[in-house]
Design a protein around this motif. Structure first.
Motif, PDB file in Angstrom:
ATOM      1  N   VAL A 222       0.837  -1.133  -0.036  1.00  0.00           N
ATOM      2  CA  VAL A 222       0.027  -0.118  -0.135  1.00  0.00           C
ATOM      3  C   VAL A 222       0.838   1.208   0.002  1.00  0.00           C
ATOM      4  O   VAL A 222       1.794   1.606   0.983  1.00  0.00           O
ATOM      5  CB  VAL A 222      -0.713  -0.056   1.268  1.00  0.00           C
ATOM      6  CG1 VAL A 222      -1.550   1.529   1.248  1.00  0.00           C
ATOM      7  CG2 VAL A 222      -1.819  -1.053   1.072  1.00  0.00           C
ATOM      8  N   LEU A 224       0.493   5.024  -0.177  1.00  0.00           N
ATOM      9  CA  LEU A 224      -0.289   6.177   0.049  1.00  0.00           C
ATOM     10  C   LEU A 224       0.438   7.355   0.201  1.00  0.00           C
ATOM     11  O   LEU A 224       1.247   7.696   0.740  1.00  0.00           O
ATOM     12  CB  LEU A 224      -1.312   5.803   1.274  1.00  0.00           C
ATOM     13  CG  LEU A 224      -1.950   4.683   1.190  1.00  0.00           C
ATOM     14  CD1 LEU A 224      -3.050   4.440   2.234  1.00  0.00           C
ATOM     15  CD2 LEU A 224      -3.034   4.480  -0.205  1.00  0.00           C
ATOM     16  N   GLU A 279     -15.019  11.439 -10.104  1.00  0.00           N
ATOM     17  CA  GLU A 279     -14.619  10.476  -8.970  1.00  0.00           C
ATOM     18  C   GLU A 279     -15.775   9.989  -8.215  1.00  0.00           C
ATOM     19  O   GLU A 279     -15.994   8.985  -7.940  1.00  0.00           O
ATOM     20  CB  GLU A 279     -13.417  11.014  -8.551  1.00  0.00           C
ATOM     21  CG  GLU A 279     -12.986  10.082  -7.347  1.00  0.00           C
ATOM     22  CD  GLU A 279     -11.677  10.778  -6.755  1.00  0.00           C
ATOM     23  OE1 GLU A 279     -11.480  12.019  -6.485  1.00  0.00           O
ATOM     24  OE2 GLU A 279     -10.831   9.953  -6.404  1.00  0.00           O
ATOM     25  N   HIS A 283     -16.247   6.280  -7.805  1.00  0.00           N
ATOM     26  CA  HIS A 283     -15.951   5.562  -6.638  1.00  0.00           C
ATOM     27  C   HIS A 283     -16.642   5.740  -5.335  1.00  0.00           C
ATOM     28  O   HIS A 283     -16.606   5.379  -4.351  1.00  0.00           O
ATOM     29  CB  HIS A 283     -14.535   5.728  -6.286  1.00  0.00           C
ATOM     30  CG  HIS A 283     -13.625   5.100  -7.003  1.00  0.00           C
ATOM     31  ND1 HIS A 283     -13.345   3.744  -7.087  1.00  0.00           N
ATOM     32  CD2 HIS A 283     -12.640   5.480  -8.423  1.00  0.00           C
ATOM     33  CE1 HIS A 283     -12.344   3.262  -7.927  1.00  0.00           C
ATOM     34  NE2 HIS A 283     -12.282   4.414  -8.643  1.00  0.00           N
ATOM     35  N   LYS A 285     -17.279   8.475  -3.618  1.00  0.00           N
ATOM     36  CA  LYS A 285     -16.889   9.593  -2.882  1.00  0.00           C
ATOM     37  C   LYS A 285     -16.265  10.755  -3.239  1.00  0.00           C
ATOM     38  O   LYS A 285     -15.313  10.575  -4.186  1.00  0.00           O
ATOM     39  CB  LYS A 285     -16.119   8.943  -1.615  1.00  0.00           C
ATOM     40  CG  LYS A 285     -16.825   8.535  -0.335  1.00  0.00           C
ATOM     41  CD  LYS A 285     -16.241   7.913   0.735  1.00  0.00           C
ATOM     42  CE  LYS A 285     -17.069   6.979   1.645  1.00  0.00           C
ATOM     43  NZ  LYS A 285     -16.363   6.061   2.518  1.00  0.00           N
ATOM     44  N   THR A 287     -13.270  13.492  -3.251  1.00  0.00           N
ATOM     45  CA  THR A 287     -12.011  13.550  -2.548  1.00  0.00           C
ATOM     46  C   THR A 287     -11.459  14.791  -2.709  1.00  0.00           C
ATOM     47  O   THR A 287     -11.435  15.437  -3.619  1.00  0.00           O
ATOM     48  CB  THR A 287     -11.172  12.313  -2.582  1.00  0.00           C
ATOM     49  OG1 THR A 287     -10.439  12.731  -4.144  1.00  0.00           O
ATOM     50  CG2 THR A 287     -11.672  11.009  -2.805  1.00  0.00           C
TER      51      THR A 287
ATOM     52  N   THR B  46     -12.277   1.182   3.087  1.00  0.00           N
ATOM     53  CA  THR B  46     -11.639   1.523   1.691  1.00  0.00           C
ATOM     54  C   THR B  46     -11.282   3.061   1.415  1.00  0.00           C
ATOM     55  O   THR B  46     -12.179   3.812   1.748  1.00  0.00           O
ATOM     56  CB  THR B  46     -12.623   1.028   0.464  1.00  0.00           C
ATOM     57  OG1 THR B  46     -12.926  -0.125   0.725  1.00  0.00           O
ATOM     58  CG2 THR B  46     -12.234   1.363  -0.751  1.00  0.00           C
ATOM     59  N   GLU B  47     -10.042   3.206   1.137  1.00  0.00           N
ATOM     60  CA  GLU B  47      -9.790   4.665   0.710  1.00  0.00           C
ATOM     61  C   GLU B  47      -9.392   4.707  -0.825  1.00  0.00           C
ATOM     62  O   GLU B  47      -8.864   3.658  -1.274  1.00  0.00           O
ATOM     63  CB  GLU B  47      -8.348   4.888   1.504  1.00  0.00           C
ATOM     64  CG  GLU B  47      -8.626   5.145   2.891  1.00  0.00           C
ATOM     65  CD  GLU B  47      -7.493   5.440   3.959  1.00  0.00           C
ATOM     66  OE1 GLU B  47      -6.403   5.813   3.255  1.00  0.00           O
ATOM     67  OE2 GLU B  47      -7.518   5.270   5.193  1.00  0.00           O
ATOM     68  N   VAL B  48      -9.734   5.860  -1.362  1.00  0.00           N
ATOM     69  CA  VAL B  48      -9.444   5.827  -2.836  1.00  0.00           C
ATOM     70  C   VAL B  48      -8.536   7.262  -3.211  1.00  0.00           C
ATOM     71  O   VAL B  48      -8.817   8.406  -2.737  1.00  0.00           O
ATOM     72  CB  VAL B  48     -10.804   6.296  -3.357  1.00  0.00           C
ATOM     73  CG1 VAL B  48     -10.628   6.272  -5.132  1.00  0.00           C
ATOM     74  CG2 VAL B  48     -11.783   5.117  -3.214  1.00  0.00           C
ATOM     75  N   GLU B  53      -8.185   2.225  -5.480  1.00  0.00           N
ATOM     76  CA  GLU B  53      -8.918   1.936  -4.140  1.00  0.00           C
ATOM     77  C   GLU B  53      -7.734   1.103  -3.480  1.00  0.00           C
ATOM     78  O   GLU B  53      -7.206   0.367  -3.818  1.00  0.00           O
ATOM     79  CB  GLU B  53     -10.059   1.074  -4.410  1.00  0.00           C
ATOM     80  CG  GLU B  53     -11.311   1.977  -4.899  1.00  0.00           C
ATOM     81  CD  GLU B  53     -12.394   0.975  -4.830  1.00  0.00           C
ATOM     82  OE1 GLU B  53     -12.659  -0.241  -4.446  1.00  0.00           O
ATOM     83  OE2 GLU B  53     -13.672   1.728  -5.403  1.00  0.00           O
ATOM     84  N   TYR B  54      -7.886   1.410  -2.112  1.00  0.00           N
ATOM     85  CA  TYR B  54      -6.790   0.576  -1.265  1.00  0.00           C
ATOM     86  C   TYR B  54      -7.775   0.301  -0.002  1.00  0.00           C
ATOM     87  O   TYR B  54      -8.571   0.910   0.480  1.00  0.00           O
ATOM     88  CB  TYR B  54      -5.624   1.611  -0.692  1.00  0.00           C
ATOM     89  CG  TYR B  54      -4.935   2.231  -1.778  1.00  0.00           C
ATOM     90  CD1 TYR B  54      -3.783   1.524  -2.148  1.00  0.00           C
ATOM     91  CD2 TYR B  54      -5.254   3.033  -2.458  1.00  0.00           C
ATOM     92  CE1 TYR B  54      -2.876   2.110  -3.047  1.00  0.00           C
ATOM     93  CE2 TYR B  54      -4.481   3.636  -3.410  1.00  0.00           C
ATOM     94  CZ  TYR B  54      -3.278   3.079  -3.887  1.00  0.00           C
ATOM     95  OH  TYR B  54      -2.393   3.680  -4.651  1.00  0.00           O
ATOM     96  N   THR B  55      -7.651  -1.014   0.242  1.00  0.00           N
ATOM     97  CA  THR B  55      -8.391  -1.489   1.475  1.00  0.00           C
ATOM     98  C   THR B  55      -7.336  -1.368   2.813  1.00  0.00           C
ATOM     99  O   THR B  55      -6.499  -1.973   2.820  1.00  0.00           O
ATOM    100  CB  THR B  55      -8.640  -3.135   1.407  1.00  0.00           C
ATOM    101  OG1 THR B  55      -9.324  -3.249   0.105  1.00  0.00           O
ATOM    102  CG2 THR B  55      -9.628  -3.722   2.426  1.00  0.00           C
TER     103      THR B  55
END
Lengths: 437, 122
Positions: A222, A224, A279, A283, A285, A287, B46-48, B53-55
């Motif tokens: 991940v 981020l 978006e 998806h 939401k 952001t 979940t974040e985007v 997307e990332y869990t």
């Protein structure tokens, strides 16, 4: 192509329009204090974009790479300013050699001074024009750093940037803006750098991302953004500085500058809205990273046409720019599987290409008599000219970047070692870290 | 040397203040608190980021470590359960361990004295 020369010559006087009355009267060009003040302030605004970009990018990487990412932009501000003063400005804007490049007669800013140069901007000191353009030369390679963030070694970055600015940016700036440059003579429109700044950095970024390979763990770990508030602060500084970038490109405190200011803002606003909505639908939401990315996409998209299109056109360019760039970073990147760390290609390459083509659709002489009409104003030929410019920018940037990276790779290691990448470039390249906890 | 027991309480960060207050009331004098990430039955979210997307299934928790000898372990467990309970998934876990020895670094005292307030001993 040659028969267009008459029209094109008229166009090439775009940046000189203010000087014409003085020239016609046989007087030497006179400095206008309003214009000078405006261009100097615009140059300062554009300068602020590079540290703004550093924050925009810095927030999007992991905390172990925040300093190295900010350093890449901040150091380039120093490095390319020196390069520009020594020979970059002369190569880009100096006396033409074969429509391809300027010569070195302005080396070290020799002969560049407080007097105007009527070829470029007749009412401001050439120093003002030079430093304004210098800020563009700085931010372009800084934009590029987003494509290889978190994995390129600093020494390689320094050598690459110096070569890229000299062999890609300076010639391209000469082609598009320099007196005698072949794209300028052809009649391709690029108000504030869609091809020179955004296509060149975006396409080069894609080439580097492909050559360097993906970051360790890309796709499995991940990865981020570590500080989105920092990214939004950076995006806000970019938006703010972009008024200097685009409105300042009128090179005078005049109606055209005001028009470019308004189109710039409207396009950025529209793309902020359209990226977020797209978006949201895609998806579920809306952001903040999407909003920050959207405004940059809109700013990129309007850049080539900022001084040639009207407000409704800017609105359309921005709205579509947000959608197109969103699709590029979320769908195209996933499909093709390259690791362009911070989406330089998706935002600048794709956004710049859309903007350059859109200029061929929406440009209007009613906005700027020194420009041209686009497809929707009865001149389909302009769209072809724009496509020609885009193609030239893509091919030149891609081929030259490929060669430069391959050559630099012969002499030094481009990419951080695996353990350095795991540790983070802040410690391994710079011996410092952003956060002490 | 009396029997000493270590109690680890892993729970929601939002429950930390309530837990500290409950420990204070029953006479627990010391604790170590760490911010940790963990997962259990509680599902993540979940974040985007730019359409990707990332869990995220490791969630922020606090770990409170307490060593007691005088205060009965049962009393600590009851108070902790009461303070941290919401009834929802994610309330956390409590682990209980025996302790072999303890040393107060300042004086070199060992055993139960090391974890007690010197004024209480007098």
């Amino acid at each position: 192509m040659k028969k267009r020369l008459g029209k094109i010559l008229c166009l090439s006087l775009l940046f000189v329009a203010m000087a014409l009355p003085a020239l016609a009267a046989g007087e030497p060009p006179a400095i206008d204090t309003g214009d000078t003040a405006f261009v100097l302030i615009s140059a300062a605004l554009v300068m602020l974009m590079t540290p703004g970009l550093a924050l925009f990018y810095g927030g999007m990487v992991r905390s172990k790479n925040v300093l190295s990412t900010i350093m890449q932009s901040f150091f380039i501000l120093g490095l390319i300013s020196v390069q520009w003063a020594l020979f970059g400005y002369s190569l880009a804007f100096g006396p033409d050699i074969g429509s391809l490049i300027g010569d070195l007669s302005w080396f070290g800013l020799n002969g560049v001074g407080q007097e105007p140069n009527a070829d470029y901007a007749g009412t401001i000191p050439q120093f003002a024009f030079m430093i304004f353009q210098g800020m563009f030369a700085v931010i372009t390679p800084a934009l590029l750093t987003g494509s290889f963030a978190e994995r390129m070694r600093f020494p390689a970055l320094v050598v690459f940037t110096l070569l890229w600015a000299t062999l890609v940016y300076d010639p391209l700036a000469h082609w598009v803006w320099g007196v005698g440059g072949w794209l300028r003579n052809l009649g391709a429109l690029d108000f504030a750098g869609g091809t020179v700044v955004h296509i060149s950095s975006g396409v080069s970024g894609l080439v580097i991302a492909l050559l360097l390979g993906k970051r360790k763990g890309y796709g499995s770990e991940v990865i981020l953004p570590h500080h989105l508030p920092m990214t939004v602060l950076g995006a806000a500084l970019l938006w703010f500085g972009w008024f200097g970038f685009n409105a300042g490109s009128a090179l005078g405190a005049n109606g055209l500058a005001a028009s470019a200011f308004v189109t710039t803002h409207i396009a950025a606003a529209a793309a902020t809205v359209s990226w977020v909505l797209t978006e949201w639908l895609d998806h579920g939401k809306p952001t903040l990273l999407g909003a920050a990315s959207g405004c940059v996409a809109g700013l990129v998209a309007i850049t080539p046409g900022a001084g040639f299109v009207n407000v409704p056109s800017a609105l359309i360019i921005g709205l579509l720019g947000g959608v197109v760039c969103y699709l590029a970073v979320s769908k195209l990147k996933a499909k093709l599987g390259y690791d362009d760390s911070l989406d330089v290609f998706g935002v600048h390459g794709i956004g710049g290409t859309w903007g350059a083509l859109a200029t061929g659709l929406f440009a209007s002489k009613a906005v700027n008599s020194a420009g041209a009409d686009g497809l929707f104003f009865g001149n389909p030929e302009q769209l072809l000219l724009q496509a020609y410019g885009v193609l030239a920018g893509w091919i030149f940037a891609a081929v030259m970047t490929f060669i430069i990276i391959k050559v630099v790779g012969l002499f030094m290691k481009l990419r951080a070692k695996e353990d350095q990448e795991v540790q983070g470039l802040d410690i391994s390249d710079h011996g410092e870290r952003g956060y002490m906890s | 040397m009396r029997k000493m027991t270590k109690i680890d309480i892993i729970t929601r960060p939002a429950k930390l203040e309530e837990l500290k207050e409950a420990m204070n009331v029953i006479g627990v004098t010391g604790m170590t608190v760490t911010q940790v990430y963990g997962c259990g039955l509680q599902k993540g979210h979940t974040e985007v980021y730019r359409g990707k997307e990332y869990t995220i299934n490791l969630l922020p928790k606090v770990k409170v470590e307490i060593v007691v000898c005088e205060v009965p372990v049962e009393k600590v467990l009851e108070a902790a359960k009461k303070a941290c309970h919401t009834g929802q998934i994610g309330d956390g876990k409590i682990f209980v361990y025996p302790i072999e020895n303890a040393i107060r670094i300042r004086t070199g005292e060992e055993g139960d004295i090391a974890i007690m307030d010197p004024s209480d001993i007098k």
